[in-house]
Enzyme design. Structure first.
Site, mmCIF file in Angstrom:
data_model
loop_
_atom_site.group_PDB
_atom_site.id
_atom_site.type_symbol
_atom_site.label_atom_id
_atom_site.label_comp_id
_atom_site.label_asym_id
_atom_site.label_seq_id
_atom_site.Cartn_x
_atom_site.Cartn_y
_atom_site.Cartn_z
ATOM 1 N N HIS A 1 0.631 -1.121 -0.001
ATOM 2 C CA HIS A 1 -0.164 0.067 0.121
ATOM 3 C C HIS A 1 0.863 1.068 0.125
ATOM 4 O O HIS A 1 0.591 2.331 -0.780
ATOM 5 C CB HIS A 1 -0.920 0.136 1.048
ATOM 6 C CG HIS A 1 -1.650 1.553 1.512
ATOM 7 N ND1 HIS A 1 -2.420 1.765 0.491
ATOM 8 C CD2 HIS A 1 -1.237 2.468 2.308
ATOM 9 C CE1 HIS A 1 -2.915 3.237 1.049
ATOM 10 N NE2 HIS A 1 -2.065 3.459 2.018
ATOM 11 N N GLU B 1 -5.687 9.389 0.069
ATOM 12 C CA GLU B 1 -6.060 8.079 0.032
ATOM 13 C C GLU B 1 -6.989 7.731 -0.942
ATOM 14 O O GLU B 1 -6.984 6.507 -1.764
ATOM 15 C CB GLU B 1 -6.615 7.729 1.448
ATOM 16 C CG GLU B 1 -5.441 7.685 2.440
ATOM 17 C CD GLU B 1 -4.404 6.644 2.330
ATOM 18 O OE1 GLU B 1 -4.555 5.737 1.346
ATOM 19 O OE2 GLU B 1 -3.239 6.693 2.997
ATOM 20 N N SER C 1 -3.943 0.998 -4.688
ATOM 21 C CA SER C 1 -3.475 -0.368 -4.172
ATOM 22 C C SER C 1 -4.324 -1.377 -3.914
ATOM 23 O O SER C 1 -3.905 -2.288 -3.376
ATOM 24 C CB SER C 1 -2.676 0.083 -2.962
ATOM 25 O OG SER C 1 -3.480 0.568 -1.851
ATOM 26 N N HIS D 1 1.203 5.080 -2.733
ATOM 27 C CA HIS D 1 1.618 6.590 -2.561
ATOM 28 C C HIS D 1 2.893 7.064 -3.277
ATOM 29 O O HIS D 1 2.880 8.255 -3.327
ATOM 30 C CB HIS D 1 1.934 6.708 -1.078
ATOM 31 C CG HIS D 1 0.665 6.682 -0.186
ATOM 32 N ND1 HIS D 1 -0.088 7.691 0.027
ATOM 33 C CD2 HIS D 1 0.278 5.530 0.673
ATOM 34 C CE1 HIS D 1 -1.135 7.383 0.883
ATOM 35 N NE2 HIS D 1 -0.911 6.366 1.340
HETATM 36 FE FE FE Z 1 -1.990 5.460 2.783
#
Ligand code: FE
Ligand code: PHE
Length: 274
Positions: free
Chosen positions: A143, A189, A208, A148
């Protein structure tokens, strides 16, 4: 920068569940919660999990992920094993001045914001177990890294993340972390972007996740509304189901501009509203 002091385990997000990472690591965790990436600890099964997650996610990206993400993804380097943060840093620092640092898992607000404000991005260094392939409660390296890091290669998004860190420190002083966390949730997010050729995802939680990537873009269920900072900060979120609301931006420049004003009066107003 290891110290003798052992960083205390943290309980985050109002949860009573203790975090899963090992926050002592024999004195390897520094006071700012960073630690060396424990590369020797990865097993062949771990590398295999990373490779399988990467492969599955990569196939889904065209038409669902924003152009900036797709363009930057190869900068992560290795695709068949877990990348080394040092290797990524050689490219990332040149591109935008950011640097990845390893952490044992989720860290408290102040050290998190401080790292971001200094253009250091904390990445959890452990990977999920094979039985958690489709879903994991806590962020792991897949993730954090896959979701990110590619956008940290984008100059405007990179500046936005630093501004968010500085804004987080300010929000902490004003007791407004919860409001700011909602903005983080619905942008960094779970944010969507309207591109010239269609709706795309830029939020790491979407990018993700194989299920949410399709849901966020294709499903008729959720509502998708133009990003409005006040409204976003008043919208509660769910951490264990697909989102029912997504906020949409036109560009990272728009995200940067919408979040640039001083939030102090906004936090004050939010405290007055129901
Ligand atoms: Fe995150
Ligand atoms: N402009 C915000 C403030 O003054 C800080 C911020 C920047 C928050 C970028 C989020 C993202 O508090």
């Amino acid at each position: 920068m290891a110290t003798d002091s052992v960083a205390l385990p943290v309980v985050y997000g109002g949860s009573t569940r203790p975090p899963r990472g090992d926050y002592s690591r024999g004195g390897q965790v520094a006071l700012d919660y960073t630690c060396p990436q424990n590369y020797a600890a990865y097993t062949e099964a771990d590398h295999n999990t990373y490779r399988r997650l990467y492969e599955r996610q990569c196939k889904l990206l065209p038409g669902l992920a924003c152009d900036e993400f797709i363009a930057a993804l190869p900068s992560l380097g290795a695709i068949d094993r877990i990348p080394r943060f040092d290797d990524i840093n050689e490219r990332l620092t040149k591109a935008t001045g950011w640097r990845l640092v390893a952490v044992p898992g989720l860290i408290p607000e102040v050290p998190f914001f401080t790292l971001l404000a200094n253009r250091q991005f904390p990445v959890t260094d452990w990977i999920r177990k094979p039985e958690e392939f489709d879903y994991i409660v806590e962020p792991d390296i897949f993730h954090d890294l896959f979701g990110h890091v590619p956008l940290l290669f984008d100059p405007v998004f990179a500046d936005h993340m630093q501004a968010y860190g500085a804004g987080g420190l300010k929000a902490h002083g004003l007791g407004a972390c919860e409001q700011l966390a909602r903005l983080y949730w619905y942008t960094i997010e779970f944010g969507l972007m309207q591109q010239a050729d269609g709706l795309r995802a830029y939020g790491a939680g979407i990018l993700s996740s194989s299920g949410e990537l399709v849901h966020a873009i294709k499903s008729a269920e959720p509502q998708r509304i133009a990003l409005d900072v006040l409204r976003c900060m008043r919208t509660r979120y769910n951490i264990d189901a697909y989102q029912q609301t997504y906020f949409v931006i036109d560009s990272f420049q728009q995200l940067f501009d919408l979040t640039a004003p001083d939030f102090t009066p906004l936090y004050a107003r939010l405290n007055m509203l129901p």
